[in-house]
Design a protein around this motif. Structure first.
Motif, PDB file in Angstrom:
ATOM      1  N   LEU A   1       0.886  -1.000  -0.081  1.00  0.00           N
ATOM      2  CA  LEU A   1       0.002  -0.047   0.090  1.00  0.00           C
ATOM      3  C   LEU A   1       0.802   1.297  -0.046  1.00  0.00           C
ATOM      4  CD1 LEU A   1      -2.907  -1.063   2.590  1.00  0.00           C
ATOM      5  CD2 LEU A   1      -3.079  -0.986  -0.122  1.00  0.00           C
TER       6      LEU A   1
ATOM      7  N   GLU B   1      -0.050   5.312  -0.363  1.00  0.00           N
ATOM      8  CA  GLU B   1      -1.144   5.303   0.789  1.00  0.00           C
ATOM      9  C   GLU B   1      -0.263   5.619   2.045  1.00  0.00           C
ATOM     10  OE1 GLU B   1      -4.101   5.461   0.719  1.00  0.00           O
ATOM     11  OE2 GLU B   1      -4.710   4.118  -0.930  1.00  0.00           O
TER      12      GLU B   1
ATOM     13  N   VAL C   1      -5.278   5.900   5.070  1.00  0.00           N
ATOM     14  CA  VAL C   1      -5.529   4.704   4.223  1.00  0.00           C
ATOM     15  C   VAL C   1      -6.793   4.153   4.841  1.00  0.00           C
ATOM     16  CG1 VAL C   1      -4.313   3.064   5.756  1.00  0.00           C
ATOM     17  CG2 VAL C   1      -4.664   2.461   3.480  1.00  0.00           C
TER      18      VAL C   1
END
Length: 451
Positions: A65, A70, A75
């Protein structure tokens, strides 16, 4: 203050929040240097404790991620499992959120269980290629509490000091007490003045109350959620049932307040273990202690109000800054004494402050909180932040309250100073075998598997 209290996701500040931030920094670095569109492949290598327990600590998902750009604070925690599975299934990811590349998790995300980098156990190296040509390589260290250091090639990278001139700079407990004595200020007032030198007072207040709101939401969600924690150990979530019992209790129990403290710590750490939104305080593995003791102050102290919340967090942050500047809050570096021990110390001192303690009594409470965690190992069963981490937060929360009350029964004079116990903690961590420092190769992590 807001480096030490970070809003992020579970289950680990050093193994989840730190790697996500590091991966995002690398992706942003490629974009900054105009290299992003050239990249055809990226490889992430995790070393030391990250490699040893990264599977159980969510490091793989965090890196994926992070490479997608992110941030732990924003997130979507509910969508995380689905997004990570899509990357693994499709074998592609959007680097920095925009540049689509092929990504094979088996070949491009490597966790080395027994290889470490020299500076810190939580090291990771990212490499980007254009076909067979290396575009850029960068190493980062996740040093605890979500702090990330870039490897600058010196072999000993440092946190870059904030250049803002402060009215009351301090590194040690002794320096903090000297300021309080000279300026006739409480510890929370020293912290407030320093924070207001960095940003407007209204913003400091707003952000501190935002931290408190996230802690409250985490407790509420933990108290409402039933089931089994992820990861394979099949650990039952207990907070919801305990909450139901406490709410429906008919008899007056003189120790019920301690049961509530236990509940609040369990609720937070069950949320953390499931990858939920938590406040790193000062780490995720110890994230339940500050919220539990602050909930205790908010619910059970007469006259508790918004100012109580602010003074508590300011004092806790001031004490945490001493640990961050002179020692370590990384379980991979010094064991759990640096995580749960530090959080207990912060909470004990903060509670002593809002109970009316002098700066000397606050310092004493913080010292007691750490002294009785010296030697505490970090031995997560299965590499998961569940056993013994969740119960350990509950026990340390009650211990923090005991430490504060014990200090308030004294006059602040004591034999072992906070600075001395912090130095002892670091020496103990240096002497501790590596297998007891967040590797899942010692202690309960071994014996539970054998049983």
């Amino acid at each position: 203050m807001f480096d030490l209290f970070k809003i992020g996701i579970g289950p680990s500040s050093s193994h989840t929040v730190g790697p996500m931030r590091a991966a995002a920094k690398f992706a942003a670095l490629l974009a900054e240097h105009g290299e992003l569109d050239r990249v055809t492949r990226v490889r992430a290598e995790l070393f030391g404790s990250l490699g040893a327990t990264g599977h159980g600590h969510g490091s793989e998902a965090a890196v994926l991620l992070g490479l997608c750009g992110e941030d732990p604070q924003t997130v979507d925690t509910d969508a995380t499992p689905v997004r990570v599975q899509e990357i693994k299934d499709h074998r592609t990811l959007a680097l920095n959120g925009s540049h689509k590349i092929d990504f094979d998790p088996d070949a491009d995300l490597l966790l080395y269980r027994r290889r470490s980098l020299p500076f810190h156990p939580n090291g990771m190296t990212f490499t980007a290629w254009h076909d067979e040509t290396e575009v850029r390589q960068q190493t980062y260290y996740s040093i605890g509490g979500g702090f990330v250091l870039d490897d600058d090639g010196s072999g000993n990278p440092q946190i870059v000091p904030d250049p803002t001139p402060l009215p009351h700079p301090f590194r040690t407990g002794a320096e903090l007490l000297q300021i309080c004595e000279r300026e006739q200020l409480r510890i929370s007032e020293v912290a407030w003045a320093n924070e207001c030198a960095r940003r407007p007072a209204a913003e400091v207040r707003r952000r501190l109350l935002e931290i408190w709101a996230v802690m409250q939401e985490c407790v509420h969600k933990g108290c409402d959620t039933v089931g089994v924690l992820p990861g394979g150990l099949k650990v039952r979530r207990r907070a919801a049932e305990l909450h139901r019992r406490l709410e429906s209790a008919a008899e007056i129990d003189p120790l019920a307040a301690m049961d509530w403290v236990t509940l609040w710590a369990l609720a937070v750490n069950e949320e953390n273990a499931s990858g939920g939104r938590v406040v790193t305080a000062p780490t995720n593995g110890a994230a339940g202690i500050i919220p539990a003791v602050l909930h205790f102050a908010d619910r059970f102290l007469p006259g508790s109000d918004e100012e109580t919340i602010l003074r508590f967090l300011l004092t806790a942050g001031a004490l945490a800054s001493i640990y961050q500047q002179t020692a370590s809050i990384s379980g991979a570096e010094v064991g759990c004494q640096g995580e749960v021990g530090t959080a207990c110390s912060m909470a004990a001192g903060a509670l002593a402050e809002v109970l009316g303690g002098t700066p000397e009594q606050v310092e004493n409470a913080a010292e007691i909180g750490m002294e009785h965690h010296l030697g505490l190992t970090c031995d997560p069963v299965g590499g998961l932040v569940q056993i013994p981490c969740i119960e350990r937060n509950a026990v340390a929360s009650v211990k923090a309250i005991t430490a504060a009350r014990l200090a308030l029964h004294g006059d602040g004079r004591h034999t072992v100073s906070l600075d001395k116990v912090i130095k002892t903690m670091m020496q103990t961590g240096a002497d501790m075998k590596v297998k007891y420092k967040e590797t899942a190769r010692g202690g309960l992590a071994v014996n539970i598997v054998e049983c």
